[in-house]
Design an enzyme around this catalytic site. Structure first.
Site, mmCIF file in Angstrom:
data_model
loop_
_atom_site.group_PDB
_atom_site.id
_atom_site.type_symbol
_atom_site.label_atom_id
_atom_site.label_comp_id
_atom_site.label_asym_id
_atom_site.label_seq_id
_atom_site.Cartn_x
_atom_site.Cartn_y
_atom_site.Cartn_z
ATOM 1 N N CYS A 106 -5.508 -4.753 8.519
ATOM 2 C CA CYS A 106 -7.089 -5.299 7.750
ATOM 3 C C CYS A 106 -7.679 -5.093 8.406
ATOM 4 O O CYS A 106 -7.756 -4.753 9.688
ATOM 5 C CB CYS A 106 -6.595 -7.118 8.983
ATOM 6 S SG CYS A 106 -5.553 -8.178 7.800
ATOM 7 N N ASP B 241 -5.850 -4.196 -17.170
ATOM 8 C CA ASP B 241 -5.226 -4.030 -15.570
ATOM 9 C C ASP B 241 -5.016 -2.751 -15.521
ATOM 10 O O ASP B 241 -3.698 -2.556 -15.058
ATOM 11 C CB ASP B 241 -4.413 -4.941 -15.604
ATOM 12 C CG ASP B 241 -4.609 -5.883 -13.843
ATOM 13 O OD1 ASP B 241 -5.468 -5.691 -13.227
ATOM 14 O OD2 ASP B 241 -3.893 -6.169 -13.899
ATOM 15 N N CYS C 53 -9.109 -3.560 -9.693
ATOM 16 C CA CYS C 53 -8.827 -3.846 -8.344
ATOM 17 C C CYS C 53 -9.986 -2.738 -7.819
ATOM 18 O O CYS C 53 -9.768 -2.292 -6.698
ATOM 19 C CB CYS C 53 -7.538 -3.525 -8.026
ATOM 20 S SG CYS C 53 -6.875 -2.414 -8.292
#
Length: 460
Positions: free
Chosen positions: A87, A388, A415
Site C-alpha cells: 500500500c 479488458d 486497469c
C-alpha cells in the site's frame, strides 16, 4: 556526503510517490536540476529531505520531516505501512484518494486530446479495507513469511497483519508461517538459489467462502517432508474447514514467479468455486479473476449498462480470460466469441460456460489481432466488442484492427489510464467517439484505478 533541502511536493508519479525538484550548484558552478521522488508524501506538502549522492539527476529519499501537512493526511492503520510495498496511500483520507484517481484518468485522456469532462467521479468503496480475495506472500531465507519491502525485492517484512486482505486469509497465512517456523523449514535464497519454501498464495471466494492455499517449494513434499506435510494438513483441516484446496507446487525455476512444474493436492481439490452476478466460476491457482469482488461486480454491471447487449446481436470479448465478462454478456446476446492467448484460461472459460448452462459461446486461444481475424471470417461483423487488456494495453495494431472491424459499440475496461488513453486514440480515425468514462476503485490504499468506457461508431 548528503545534502538537505526543504522542497514542495508538486505532483505524484505513476506509482503514487511525491515528486519535487531542486536546483543545485555542481563543482563547476553550474546549476543542475535534481528530480526527487519522495514516498509517503502528498501534493502541496512541504518537506525537509536529506539526499545521499545528490550529484545524481534522479534520487529517491524518505522525508526527514513534514513541514507543511496536507489537510487530508491521516495516520496509517497498518503497522507495516512505512516499509511495506503493498500500500502507498494509507496516509491519505479515502476521499482524497478517489479525487486523485479521478484526476489521473482525466489527465491521461486530456494528454491524448480527449475531453476530460467525459470522466465521471470514481466509484469508491463503503469500506475500503479487507477487500482482496487473493494475496501472494514470500518466504525469506530464514523462513519468515511476509511481503516485500518497498523498493527492495530482496527484503521480506515478516507478516503481523495485512489490512487489505480478508481476515480469514491472513489467519490462515499466519498459521502456515507458524508451521514453517516450528518445523525449521528454510525459505528460498534468491541469490544462492537454494532453500525450500518460496511463496504462499492465498485466495478466497467472497461469495462461497471457499479458500485455497498454495505453497510453492523447490522439492517434492513426500521425499523428506512427510511428517511436516501431515502436520500442515492436520492444522489446516482442523482450524480452517473453509480451505477446499491445499496445494504443494514444485517450482525449481530461477525466475521469482508463482509457477508450478508439478502440483500435489494435499487435501481437497485443485480449484475453488467463486460466484459473480449469479454465475459460477472455477478458480485454479493461476486463474486471473478480479481481486476485489465487490467492485468487480460493479465493473461488470457498468459494462452491461454501457454496452446495452441485445438478444439479436453478435459480440466479441477480447482478452476474455476465464469469462468474467463473457458469461453475463452471453446471456444477453445471440452469440459471443471470446479471445484469449492463454490456453488454460480458454479451457476454464469453456468449462465455466458449460457449468452455467451457457451454450452460445465460442472461445478461441489465440493472439488478439489474429484471433479477431479468425472470428470475423466465421462470425461476421459484431455489433458489440468488449476488451479488458493487461496493464500494457491492447496496442496500436490490435486497436486499428478493432477499428477496421467496425463494431457499433466498444466497451473498454482498463486497469491503466495511460495505455487506455493511447489505445482509444487509435480508434478516432476510424470514426469512433468517446461517450463516457467511469473510474472504479478496485484497489483502495494504492494508486491503481480501473475504468470502464463506452465508444460508439459515428462513421468516418
Amino acid at each position: 556526503m548528503g545534502e538537505t533541502w526543504e522542497v514542495e511536493i508538486r505532483q505524484l508519479d505513476g506509482k503514487g510517490s511525491g515528486q519535487a525538484v531542486v536546483w543545485r550548484e555542481n563543482e563547476h558552478g553550474n546549476k543542475k536540476k535534481l528530480k526527487l521522488t519522495i514516498p509517503r508524501t502528498l501534493p502541496g506538502e512541504k518537506v525537509r529531505v536529506t539526499v545521499d549522492q545528490p550529484h545524481r539527476r534522479r534520487r529517491k529519499a524518505i522525508p526527514d520531516e513534514i513541514i507543511q501537512v496536507h489537510p487530508e493526511r491521516i495516520e496509517p492503520a497498518c503497522p507495516h505501512f512505512d516499509r511495506c510495498g503493498g500500500c502507498v496511500w494509507q496516509h491519505w483520507q479515502y476521499t482524497g484518494q478517489l479525487t486523485q484517481k479521478t484526476n489521473n484518468v482525466k489527465q491521461a485522456l486530456e494528454a491524448q486530446g480527449f475531453d476530460p469532462s467525459l470522466v465521471r467521479d470514481a466509484i469508491g468503496m463503503e469500506e475500503p479495507w479487507r477487500y482482496r480475495n487473493k494475496m501472494e506472500f514470500t518466504f525469506s531465507p530464514d523462513g519468515d513469511l511476509g511481503l516485500h519491502e518497498q523498493g527492495n525485492f530482496r527484503k521480506i517484512i515478516s507478516l503481523e497483519t495485512c489490512l487489505i486482505a480478508g481476515k480469514e486469509m491472513v489467519e490462515a497465512t499466519m498459521e502456515v508461517a507458524e508451521w514453517a517456523k516450528e518445523h525449521q523449514l528454510k525459505g528460498y535464497d534468491k541469490d544462492a538459489h537454494e532453500g525450500l519454501l518460496r511463496h504462499l498464495m492465498v485466495r478466497q471466494s467472497y461469495a462461497t467462502g471457499e479458500m485455497m492455499l498454495a505453497l510453492f517449494a523447490t522439492e517434492d513434499p513426500f521425499l523428506h517432508l512427510e511428517q511436516a506435510v501431515k502436520d500442515l494438513v492436520a492444522r489446516i483441516e482442523q482450524k480452517f474447514p473453509q480451505v477446499k484446496s491445499l496445494l504443494w507446487m514444485e517450482n525449481t525455476d530461477w525466475a521469482d514467479r508463482t509457477q508450478s512444474e508439478k502440483t500435489h493436492i494435499l487435501t481437497g481439490r485443485d480449484f475453488i468455486y467463486d460466484e459473480m452476478l449469479g454465475y459460477r466460476y472455477r478458480l485454479w491457482f493461476d486463474t486471473f479473476f478480479q481481486t476485489n469482488p465487490i467492485q468487480a461486480q460493479k465493473l461488470v454491471e457498468l459494462a452491461l449498462e454501457m454496452g446495452q447487449p441485445k438478444p439479436t446481436e453478435k459480440m466479441i470479448d477480447l482478452f476474455c480470460g476465464v469469462g468474467t465478462f463473457s458469461l453475463p454478456f452471453a446471456s444477453r446476446v445471440e452469440k459471443l466469441a471470446g479471445i484469449e492467448i492463454v490456453e488454460t484460461s480458454i479451457q476454464s472459460a469453456k468449462r465455466n460456460a458449460e457449468d452455467n448452462g451457457i451454450s452460445n459461446t465460442y472461445f478461441l486461444a489465440k493472439d488478439a489481432r489474429k484471433g479477431i481475424d479468425q472470428v470475423l471470417e466465421s462470425f461476421g461483423r459484431p455489433e458489440l466488442l468488449l476488451l479488458d487488456p493487461p496493464r500494457s494495453g491492447a496496442g496500436g495494431k490490435v486497436m486499428r484492427r478493432i477499428g477496421r472491424s467496425q463494431p457499433e459499440r466498444i466497451v473498454y475496461v482498463s486497469c491503466n489510464p495511460d495505455t487506455f488513453a493511447t489505445d482509444i486514440k487509435e480508434l478516432v480515425p476510424f470514426g469512433y467517439k468517446l461517450e463516457t468514462v467511469q473510474p472504479v476503485d478496485l484497489f483502495p490504499q494504492t494508486y491503481h484505478v480501473e475504468c470502464c468506457a463506452l465508444l460508439t461508431y459515428t462513421g468516418v
